[in-house]
Scaffold this active site. Structure first.
Site, PDB file in Angstrom:
ATOM      1  CG  ASP A   1      -1.788   1.245   1.288  1.00  0.00           C
ATOM      2  OD1 ASP A   1      -2.657   1.397   0.422  1.00  0.00           O
ATOM      3  OD2 ASP A   1      -1.578   2.076   2.200  1.00  0.00           O
TER       4      ASP A   1
ATOM      5  CD  GLU B   1      -5.390   0.869  -4.331  1.00  0.00           C
ATOM      6  OE1 GLU B   1      -6.585   1.154  -4.467  1.00  0.00           O
ATOM      7  OE2 GLU B   1      -4.765   1.009  -3.265  1.00  0.00           O
TER       8      GLU B   1
ATOM      9  CG  ASP C   1      -1.589   3.408   6.106  1.00  0.00           C
ATOM     10  OD1 ASP C   1      -2.478   3.842   5.353  1.00  0.00           O
ATOM     11  OD2 ASP C   1      -0.894   4.139   6.830  1.00  0.00           O
TER      12      ASP C   1
END
Length: 446
Positions: free
Chosen positions: A191, A275, A356
């Site tokens: 992340d 991502e 997170d």
């Protein structure tokens, strides 16, 4: 795959003059070819081919008084300049057709451009001398600061002069599958953020160095000094180089950080999931400076090509995946949350989740990696005990419990082997099944 290795060059005064001539000649040929094609387009004439332009603007132009100085540089440099124009047009038209992201039409180059480059192919007969110097035609032997050895023989070399006045030699080499690393077990989801640059699904957090923020005071001072100098003066040129070097130090430090971290992640994990962020959209918000300072796109690109180089798996999860809204423990979507909420409690299972780390675990799960929710470092929240369990049990609790109501089809009718639910005081709606000695039909039940 093809890789590019860049090394610092230290040319002498005469070599810098020769390189300046090569930069200028390549620029002039590029602009002449662009002007010829734009003129043909405006007049409705056929599009000039590269071979015709090469004959007209290079071979024949050398015999004219206006372009006689083109003979002072290698002809390979001029031919490669025409190929660069072909590439620019191809990218432009492919963008219009939707084959790649859109780019602008080719533009004329200026002699005031702070970044200039020329390329030499094998036809130019450039070489690396026994004294580890770079020998270029009509330029000489350049001193190179070799920081590492090349994995294979390079096919081309590009000499680049950046905005800070530094010279670099960029080599293109071919690498094969022999560089694949041995397989490892870990798989990780990543992340990306601003407070922490990366947060891994195993709970590891790497702080953001914030190179631009730390150097902001020095950069402001250099930019302020540049703005006070008279345009066209020598002092302004000195101030421009000083400001460019300050920015180059920031960019170099960020690039080194990206390389070290991406190499570490690729070496230690068999699969990496990240991502797909809308960086262009985030760069238009109030967080624009911090987003540019982080350099997420460059880092993701490094992960992608290093994974392909070392035989790792790289997966990019769609940007619309609700990684910050889903509980990694039970999978319930809890809705969007403001950025100031860093820890939240799942309303379904009561787990207390770090925002997170939970997102990193969800990225790994969305990519299909073998990452469990226990890696998210979640802790169960406080759940009130049922009324029947509020007191102290007089006897120890059973070690195992199975669900009540297990039906076994025997003699054409359902026989409830476990009794009614709720008869066991230790389990709300659960009870123990009989052991193998007590149940003669144990093999059938199993």
């Amino acid at each position: 795959m093809q890789l590019r290795y860049s090394f610092r060059l230290y040319p002498s005064a005469s070599q810098r003059t020769a390189l300046a001539k090569a930069f200028g000649c390549a620029r002039v040929v590029y602009n002449d070819a662009l002007r010829a094609r734009e003129t043909a387009r405006s007049e409705g004439m056929p599009f000039p081919k590269t071979g015709d332009l090469s004959k007209q603007l290079v071979t024949e132009a050398k015999n004219t008084p206006e372009r006689a100085w083109l003979t002072e540089v290698s002809s390979v440099v001029l031919q490669q300049s025409l190929r660069d124009l072909d590439t620019a047009y191809r990218n432009f038209f492919d963008g219009l057709k939707g084959k790649r992201p859109r780019v602008g039409a080719p533009r004329f180059k200026s002699r005031k451009d702070t970044r200039q480059s020329v390329r030499f192919t094998a036809n130019a007969r450039w070489s690396i001398t026994p004294g580890q110097k770079l020998r270029l035609p009509k330029i000489g032997d350049l001193k190179v600061k070799w920081s590492r050895s090349l994995p294979s023989a390079p096919s081309t070399v590009t000499v680049v002069k950046d905005s800070a006045g530094r010279y670099f030699a960029s080599f293109v080499v071919e690498t094969g599958p022999e560089e694949a690393l041995p397989e490892v077990a870990p798989e990780v989801g990543i992340d990306l953020g601003l407070g922490h640059f990366v947060v891994l699904s195993d709970g590891t957090k790497v702080d953001s160095p914030r190179f631009l923020r730390r150097a902001e005071k020095l950069l402001k001072k250099a930019q302020r000094a540049l703005s006070r100098k008279e345009k066209g003066s020598s002092n302004r040129q000195k101030a421009r180089i000083k400001a460019a070097r300050a920015h180059a130090r920031v960019a170099d430090a960020r690039r080194e950080f990206h390389h070290q971290l991406s190499t570490k992640l690729i070496r230690e994990n068999q699969a990496v999931a990240v991502e797909d962020l809308a960086v262009k959209g985030l760069a238009r918000t109030r967080l624009a400076k911090s987003v540019h300072d982080a350099g997420w796109s460059a880092f993701v690109n490094m992960l992608e090509y290093k994974a392909a180089r070392y035989g790792r798996t790289f997966i990019q999860v769609g940007r619309f995946e609700p990684t910050s809204q889903v509980c990694s423990r039970c999978g319930v979507k809890d809705g969007p949350k403001p950025l100031h909420i860093r820890v939240w409690t799942c309303g379904a299972c009561g787990a207390v989740l770090d925002r997170d780390i939970n997102a990193a675990v969800n990225v790994a799960k969305a990519a299909g990696l073998a990452v469990s929710a226990c890696g998210a470092q979640v802790r169960p929240g406080l759940v009130p005990a049922p009324r029947s369990e509020a007191g102290t049990h007089p006897t120890p609790q059973p070690s195992t419990a199975r669900q009540a109501g297990i039906a076994v089809l025997q003699g054409g009718e359902d026989v409830k082997r476990a009794g009614c639910a709720g008869t066991n005081p230790w389990n709300d709606g659960h009870h123990d099944l009989p052991s193998a000695e007590e149940d003669p039909d144990y093999p059938h039940r199993r």
